[in-house]
Design an enzyme around this catalytic site. Sequence first.
Site, PDB file in Angstrom:
ATOM      1  N   ASP A  96       0.872  -1.176   0.000  1.00 33.00           N
ATOM      2  CA  ASP A  96       0.000   0.000   0.000  1.00 33.00           C
ATOM      3  C   ASP A  96       0.910   1.227   0.000  1.00 33.00           C
ATOM      4  OD1 ASP A  96      -2.181   1.614  -0.061  1.00 33.00           O
ATOM      5  OD2 ASP A  96      -2.995   1.006   1.876  1.00 33.00           O
ATOM      6  N   GLN A 193     -11.524   6.367  -5.952  1.00 30.70           N
ATOM      7  CA  GLN A 193     -12.138   6.951  -4.748  1.00 30.70           C
ATOM      8  C   GLN A 193     -13.483   7.567  -5.145  1.00 30.70           C
ATOM      9  OE1 GLN A 193     -11.188   6.587  -1.695  1.00 30.70           O
ATOM     10  NE2 GLN A 193      -9.028   5.969  -1.794  1.00 30.70           N
ATOM     11  N   GLY A 220     -11.438   3.633  -0.136  1.00 27.92           N
ATOM     12  CA  GLY A 220     -12.397   4.458   0.588  1.00 27.92           C
ATOM     13  C   GLY A 220     -13.625   3.712   1.063  1.00 27.92           C
ATOM     14  N   ASP A 270      -7.751  -7.627   0.997  1.00 28.52           N
ATOM     15  CA  ASP A 270      -6.789  -7.736   2.100  1.00 28.52           C
ATOM     16  C   ASP A 270      -7.465  -7.198   3.351  1.00 28.52           C
ATOM     17  OD1 ASP A 270      -6.448  -4.732   1.408  1.00 28.52           O
ATOM     18  OD2 ASP A 270      -5.412  -4.991   3.309  1.00 28.52           O
ATOM     19  N   CYS A 308     -12.443 -27.720  10.268  1.00 25.98           N
ATOM     20  CA  CYS A 308     -11.213 -27.129   9.731  1.00 25.98           C
ATOM     21  C   CYS A 308     -10.099 -28.166   9.772  1.00 25.98           C
ATOM     22  CB  CYS A 308     -10.821 -25.900  10.557  1.00 25.98           C
ATOM     23  SG  CYS A 308      -9.288 -25.123   9.988  1.00 25.98           S
ATOM     24  N   CYS A 310      -6.831 -27.356   9.410  1.00 31.70           N
ATOM     25  CA  CYS A 310      -5.549 -26.669   9.581  1.00 31.70           C
ATOM     26  C   CYS A 310      -4.708 -27.379  10.648  1.00 31.70           C
ATOM     27  CB  CYS A 310      -5.742 -25.187   9.914  1.00 31.70           C
ATOM     28  SG  CYS A 310      -5.984 -24.787  11.653  1.00 31.70           S
ATOM     29  N   CYS A 313      -6.131 -26.972  14.238  1.00 27.54           N
ATOM     30  CA  CYS A 313      -7.345 -27.746  14.512  1.00 27.54           C
ATOM     31  C   CYS A 313      -7.081 -29.254  14.515  1.00 27.54           C
ATOM     32  CB  CYS A 313      -8.445 -27.380  13.526  1.00 27.54           C
ATOM     33  SG  CYS A 313      -9.028 -25.689  13.798  1.00 27.54           S
ATOM     34  N   HIS A 339      -5.025 -20.201  12.437  1.00 28.49           N
ATOM     35  CA  HIS A 339      -6.325 -20.786  12.090  1.00 28.49           C
ATOM     36  C   HIS A 339      -7.194 -19.791  11.319  1.00 28.49           C
ATOM     37  CE1 HIS A 339     -10.306 -22.500  12.293  1.00 28.49           C
ATOM     38  NE2 HIS A 339     -10.680 -21.321  12.744  1.00 28.49           N
TER      39      HIS A 339
HETATM   40  N1  GUN Z   1      -6.608   0.616   2.668  1.00 26.32           N
HETATM   41  C1  GUN Z   1      -7.935   0.532   2.896  1.00 26.32           C
HETATM   42  N2  GUN Z   1      -8.594   1.489   2.192  1.00 26.32           N
HETATM   43  C2  GUN Z   1      -7.652   2.195   1.523  1.00 26.32           C
HETATM   44  C3  GUN Z   1      -7.703   3.323   0.631  1.00 26.32           C
HETATM   45  O1  GUN Z   1      -8.768   3.869   0.307  1.00 26.32           O
HETATM   46  N3  GUN Z   1      -6.501   3.771   0.136  1.00 26.32           N
HETATM   47  C4  GUN Z   1      -5.315   3.177   0.470  1.00 26.32           C
HETATM   48  N4  GUN Z   1      -4.190   3.656  -0.052  1.00 26.32           N
HETATM   49  N5  GUN Z   1      -5.246   2.130   1.303  1.00 26.32           N
HETATM   50  C5  GUN Z   1      -6.406   1.641   1.818  1.00 26.32           C
HETATM   51 ZN    ZN Z   2      -8.253 -24.493  11.981  1.00 22.23          ZN
END
Ligand code: GUN
Ligand code: ZN
Length: 376
Positions: A96, A193, A220, A270, A308, A310, A313, A339
């Site tokens: 990021d 955005q 956003g 993520d 699970c 894993c 578990c 886990h």
């Molecule tokens: N991580 C979660 N939302 C955002 C976002 O809007 N911009 C950036 N750069 N990272 C993020």
């Molecule tokens: Zn597990």
Amino acid sequence: MTEPAIKYRLIHQDKHTGARLGEIITPHGTYPTPMFMPVGTQASVKNISTRELKEMGAEFILGNTYHLWLRPGDELIAQAGGLHKFMNWDQPILTDSGGFQVFSLAGNRKLTEEGVTFRNHLNGDVMFLSPEKAMSIENNLGSDVMMSLDEAIPYFETYDYVKKSVERTSRWAERGLKAHRRPNDQGLFGIVQGAGFEKLRKQSAHDLVSLDFPGYAVGGLSVGESKIEMNRVLDFTTPLLPPTKPRYLMGVGSVDSLIDGAIRGIDMFDCVLPTRIGRKGTVMTHKGRLVIKNGKYKADFTPLDEDCDCYVCQNYTRAYIRHLFNANELLAQNFASYHNLYFLLKMMEELRVAIAHDAVLEFKEKVFSEYGFNAS
Ligand code: GUN
Ligand code: ZN
């Protein structure tokens, strides 16, 4: 024209939703989508080794420009041979840009067209981050996917404010693209955005698509708006993005939002959620979340999740892991985080199988009813 560092291949689109089975091709291998990416902000997925990440089947992981720039420094990481070498991870890394963190962590921010001046949250030093600086840091880190520097703003701002911000984020994206020094082995994504305004999301997507990034993120979101609101924004935003490029929904990782996002054509997600709640003793199971410190698990000799397979578990009980949390044994955090990550990675794998069989709606119905969500 050189080949782009990041490519996407669509394998199959679900017949009843926008969900797409595909693969993302990177300098560190090809991986199936939709995928969930564990977060390793400071060059470490908290409490989890890279050996464990491999064992559980992780694909991409995240790093963060802001944190790694401040400590240990991107120059040091470049000296180590890049972030992959430094942290011993030979699969893809996405970084990021630091925009989001400057806005959430740093003090005394001053935003101008040039960039953002702020006080470093570690030692109070005044620092300056610009789109060019973010590129220079990310080029030093050597991530497979780099994110453009964007302005992260609160969800509920006025139309005029969001419009100015979107326009600046587009100008910053263009500046980043010009400053990018390693297009052969690093792909730069743009970030759409526009908060909840359809017209501004359209403007943002249009600006970024005309710059021809190898992938696009939707930013956003998951910043305090409701799930219904997030789905509404995705409903009109993902169709604005080219179907030939990967789409990444930033900061989203709850079970329901992963499925709802994939249904709207998102390929990458993520979130710190599985590791953050794991550290505090909350685990995800097929029957919903469970707080392991709860007294009712004192003599419960079953696994965290019966369904699970894993490592945790297969080998340890709720009673034992509850004991570890109560005794402040650090192994507890490793077990719960391991886990939780495994649980989400496995769910994404099942989602991919469901897409291949045009059965995403049935999959959603099954997961939501087991987990206790309303599937409407
Ligand atoms: N991580 C979660 N939302 C955002 C976002 O809007 N911009 C950036 N750069 N990272 C993020
Ligand atoms: Zn597990």
